[in-house]
Design a protein around this motif. Sequence first.
Motif, PDB file in Angstrom:
ATOM      1  N   VAL A 112      38.627  36.930  15.726  1.00 24.58           N
ATOM      2  CA  VAL A 112      39.323  38.177  16.087  1.00 24.58           C
ATOM      3  C   VAL A 112      38.307  39.127  16.718  1.00 24.58           C
ATOM      4  CG1 VAL A 112      41.016  37.978  14.206  1.00 24.58           C
ATOM      5  CG2 VAL A 112      38.899  39.227  13.800  1.00 24.58           C
ATOM      6  N   PRO A 113      38.757  40.178  17.421  1.00 27.10           N
ATOM      7  CA  PRO A 113      37.802  41.164  17.936  1.00 27.10           C
ATOM      8  C   PRO A 113      37.053  41.813  16.763  1.00 27.10           C
ATOM      9  CG  PRO A 113      40.011  41.519  18.853  1.00 27.10           C
ATOM     10  CD  PRO A 113      40.150  40.491  17.778  1.00 27.10           C
ATOM     11  N   ALA A 114      35.821  42.297  17.021  1.00 22.82           N
ATOM     12  CA  ALA A 114      35.083  42.997  15.958  1.00 22.82           C
ATOM     13  C   ALA A 114      35.943  44.160  15.473  1.00 22.82           C
ATOM     14  CB  ALA A 114      33.761  43.514  16.520  1.00 22.82           C
ATOM     15  N   GLY A 148      50.942  54.345  17.867  1.00 25.63           N
ATOM     16  CA  GLY A 148      49.991  54.434  16.753  1.00 25.63           C
ATOM     17  C   GLY A 148      48.627  53.892  17.131  1.00 25.63           C
ATOM     18  N   GLN A 149      48.309  53.900  18.436  1.00 29.42           N
ATOM     19  CA  GLN A 149      46.954  53.482  18.814  1.00 29.42           C
ATOM     20  C   GLN A 149      46.421  54.308  19.977  1.00 29.42           C
ATOM     21  OE1 GLN A 149      47.023  49.482  20.925  1.00 29.42           O
ATOM     22  NE2 GLN A 149      48.374  49.084  19.219  1.00 29.42           N
ATOM     23  N   THR A 150      45.109  54.431  20.009  1.00 28.08           N
ATOM     24  CA  THR A 150      44.491  55.219  21.066  1.00 28.08           C
ATOM     25  C   THR A 150      43.132  54.619  21.423  1.00 28.08           C
ATOM     26  OG1 THR A 150      43.900  57.477  21.721  1.00 28.08           O
ATOM     27  CG2 THR A 150      43.465  56.897  19.443  1.00 28.08           C
ATOM     28  N   MET A 175      37.157  46.803  22.187  1.00 25.99           N
ATOM     29  CA  MET A 175      38.040  46.574  23.342  1.00 25.99           C
ATOM     30  C   MET A 175      37.631  45.249  23.981  1.00 25.99           C
ATOM     31  SD  MET A 175      40.146  48.497  25.402  1.00 25.99           S
ATOM     32  CE  MET A 175      39.745  49.876  26.419  1.00 25.99           C
ATOM     33  N   VAL A 176      38.559  44.331  24.072  1.00 28.49           N
ATOM     34  CA  VAL A 176      38.247  42.988  24.569  1.00 28.49           C
ATOM     35  C   VAL A 176      38.487  42.921  26.081  1.00 28.49           C
ATOM     36  CG1 VAL A 176      38.842  40.540  24.378  1.00 28.49           C
ATOM     37  CG2 VAL A 176      38.972  42.022  22.362  1.00 28.49           C
ATOM     38  N   ASP A 177      37.506  42.398  26.785  1.00 21.44           N
ATOM     39  CA  ASP A 177      37.642  42.238  28.234  1.00 21.44           C
ATOM     40  C   ASP A 177      38.196  40.832  28.483  1.00 21.44           C
ATOM     41  OD1 ASP A 177      37.439  42.519  30.911  1.00 21.44           O
ATOM     42  OD2 ASP A 177      35.268  42.166  30.998  1.00 21.44           O
ATOM     43  N   VAL A 246      51.754  34.171  17.020  1.00 19.94           N
ATOM     44  CA  VAL A 246      50.386  34.683  17.047  1.00 19.94           C
ATOM     45  C   VAL A 246      50.055  35.060  18.485  1.00 19.94           C
ATOM     46  CG1 VAL A 246      47.976  34.275  16.426  1.00 19.94           C
ATOM     47  CG2 VAL A 246      49.796  33.143  15.130  1.00 19.94           C
ATOM     48  N   GLU A 247      49.612  36.316  18.661  1.00 18.54           N
ATOM     49  CA  GLU A 247      49.216  36.802  19.987  1.00 18.54           C
ATOM     50  C   GLU A 247      47.696  36.706  20.119  1.00 18.54           C
ATOM     51  OE1 GLU A 247      51.367  40.294  21.652  1.00 18.54           O
ATOM     52  OE2 GLU A 247      51.987  40.550  19.578  1.00 18.54           O
ATOM     53  N   PHE A 248      47.256  36.208  21.262  1.00 14.90           N
ATOM     54  CA  PHE A 248      45.822  35.981  21.491  1.00 14.90           C
ATOM     55  C   PHE A 248      45.338  36.688  22.753  1.00 14.90           C
ATOM     56  CE2 PHE A 248      47.211  32.165  19.204  1.00 14.90           C
ATOM     57  CZ  PHE A 248      46.195  31.980  18.274  1.00 14.90           C
ATOM     58  N   PHE A 249      44.039  37.016  22.759  1.00 15.12           N
ATOM     59  CA  PHE A 249      43.326  37.357  23.984  1.00 15.12           C
ATOM     60  C   PHE A 249      42.569  36.094  24.397  1.00 15.12           C
ATOM     61  CE2 PHE A 249      42.994  41.529  21.572  1.00 15.12           C
ATOM     62  CZ  PHE A 249      44.045  42.131  22.241  1.00 15.12           C
ATOM     63  N   VAL A 250      42.652  35.731  25.684  1.00 15.31           N
ATOM     64  CA  VAL A 250      41.995  34.519  26.159  1.00 15.31           C
ATOM     65  C   VAL A 250      40.925  34.900  27.166  1.00 15.31           C
ATOM     66  CG1 VAL A 250      42.333  32.302  27.327  1.00 15.31           C
ATOM     67  CG2 VAL A 250      44.170  33.258  25.904  1.00 15.31           C
TER      68      VAL A 250
HETATM   69  P1  AMP Z   1      49.057  45.541  19.754  1.00 11.16           P
HETATM   70  O1  AMP Z   1      50.084  46.548  19.332  1.00 11.16           O
HETATM   71  O2  AMP Z   1      47.902  45.456  18.843  1.00 11.16           O
HETATM   72  O3  AMP Z   1      49.669  44.205  20.039  1.00 11.16           O
HETATM   73  O4  AMP Z   1      48.509  46.048  21.169  1.00 11.16           O
HETATM   74  C1  AMP Z   1      49.340  46.142  22.299  1.00 11.16           C
HETATM   75  C2  AMP Z   1      48.561  45.750  23.537  1.00 11.16           C
HETATM   76  O5  AMP Z   1      47.406  46.601  23.704  1.00 11.16           O
HETATM   77  C3  AMP Z   1      47.997  44.340  23.506  1.00 11.16           C
HETATM   78  O6  AMP Z   1      48.947  43.397  23.855  1.00 11.16           O
HETATM   79  C4  AMP Z   1      46.870  44.481  24.539  1.00 11.16           C
HETATM   80  O7  AMP Z   1      47.382  44.479  25.849  1.00 11.16           O
HETATM   81  C5  AMP Z   1      46.325  45.864  24.240  1.00 11.16           C
HETATM   82  N1  AMP Z   1      45.245  45.730  23.217  1.00 11.16           N
HETATM   83  C6  AMP Z   1      45.394  45.809  21.886  1.00 11.16           C
HETATM   84  N2  AMP Z   1      44.235  45.602  21.244  1.00 11.16           N
HETATM   85  C7  AMP Z   1      43.298  45.393  22.183  1.00 11.16           C
HETATM   86  C8  AMP Z   1      41.885  45.098  22.167  1.00 11.16           C
HETATM   87  N3  AMP Z   1      41.197  45.022  21.017  1.00 11.16           N
HETATM   88  N4  AMP Z   1      41.262  44.924  23.352  1.00 11.16           N
HETATM   89  C9  AMP Z   1      41.924  45.024  24.530  1.00 11.16           C
HETATM   90  N5  AMP Z   1      43.262  45.297  24.612  1.00 11.16           N
HETATM   91  C10 AMP Z   1      43.942  45.472  23.465  1.00 11.16           C
END
Ligand code: AMP
Length: 389
Positions: A112-114, A148-150, A175-177, A246-250
């Motif tokens: 997972v991301p840090a 609920g995110q910023t 923040m994942v690139d 499950v949602e992933f960053f690739v």
């Molecule tokens: P979430 O509600 O956590 O699914 O976030 C919604 C969307 O925000 C994700 O589908 C990504 O496009 C973006 N996002 C969330 N977390 C990250 C992260 N750690 N790094 C980069 N983009 C993110």
Amino acid sequence: MILGILGGGQLGWMLGTAARRLGIECVFLDPAEHCTSDLVGDRIRAAYDDEDALSELARRCNVVTYEFENVPAEAAARLAKEVDVRPGWKSLETSQDRLVEKSFLTEHGVPVPAFAAVDDLASLEAAVVKVGLPAILKTRRGGYDGKGQTVLRHPKDLESAFAAIGRRPAILESMVDFDLEASVLVVRGSDGATETWGPIRNQHTGGILRRSDCPAPDVSSEATSAMLAHTERLARALDHCGVLTVEFFVRGDDVLANEIAPRVHNSGHLTIEFSQTDQFENHVRAVTGLPLGSTSSRHPHAMMLNAIGAAPVDADLTADHIAMVDDFGIPSEEVTAGVAVYHDYRKSPRPGRKVGHLTAVSRESPGAWADRLTALIPGSSTTDPNSAG
Ligand code: AMP
């Protein structure tokens, strides 16, 4: 067999549609005045924590499932005393809280991301040291579709970022690139058998899903195998029954899990037309103890576009020969290659609200026609945030 469903939105509607095909009746619980699910089943109109309503649901149903993971803990616990609730408590508890979720993923060998826990400004400062900047601050509970995110870019913004999320318990994530986002869906039956869909490529703008494609373009076989293996392992570890997403960053061959949903998922809507058995039918099959159906593909390609903030114009759909799904869904035999279908959730539009989706199945990978369809579906563009709906 009578299936109880907490939540009467579009996911409830599509679950109810699938249940009907299997001869299973549904009873929904939802406090809203109008629900999309009213088309396919009876409803108890009450709050999710209404004790009498929960008892009535338990009395009327053989098993209860849910279309959203933020079911109040007490309601789930109360129901579980009176009737089987599937997926079970562990799946709900793990996905309701981002800190519990990320810790669970890590414990089960899923990268997972840090991340770091944040309870106040002091712990936010410590989290920035651990995770680095830029980073995303997310409330532990209750967020969805980017709510609920910023994003935190500068150390001087800590105070305002914490205020922006209501000074609530949170996690800070690096923040994942990423190259792309993808999801894998698994369904696990009551006997432990599994079937999977995906990976599906998902494109978000402003935290909201706009478009999904399957097969996911530009995903290596290493990344695909890793996502499938992680998802199946998580379903087993949760002793999950039903669909788990499950949602992933690739990035290249590497994958990082973003979040899990213990339910049918927006990115899996295209399985209705794309797969032998869609996510809704297999979820109903799993939670009611029926054998799972095959998830193999019926078409080479599928693309889904979300209508967000406004519905498409009916005349435009007709002019483009786009079929509308009727109240009970279209029989799957009627969808042949090269067909686009619009699913209308009958919801009054408001900014950011998903009011329908279109799926196009095709022999060739989406070409210029995909742009034409995107222009028809409000809010589905992945490149123009102003059409974000
Ligand atoms: P979430 O509600 O956590 O699914 O976030 C919604 C969307 O925000 C994700 O589908 C990504 O496009 C973006 N996002 C969330 N977390 C990250 C992260 N750690 N790094 C980069 N983009 C993110």
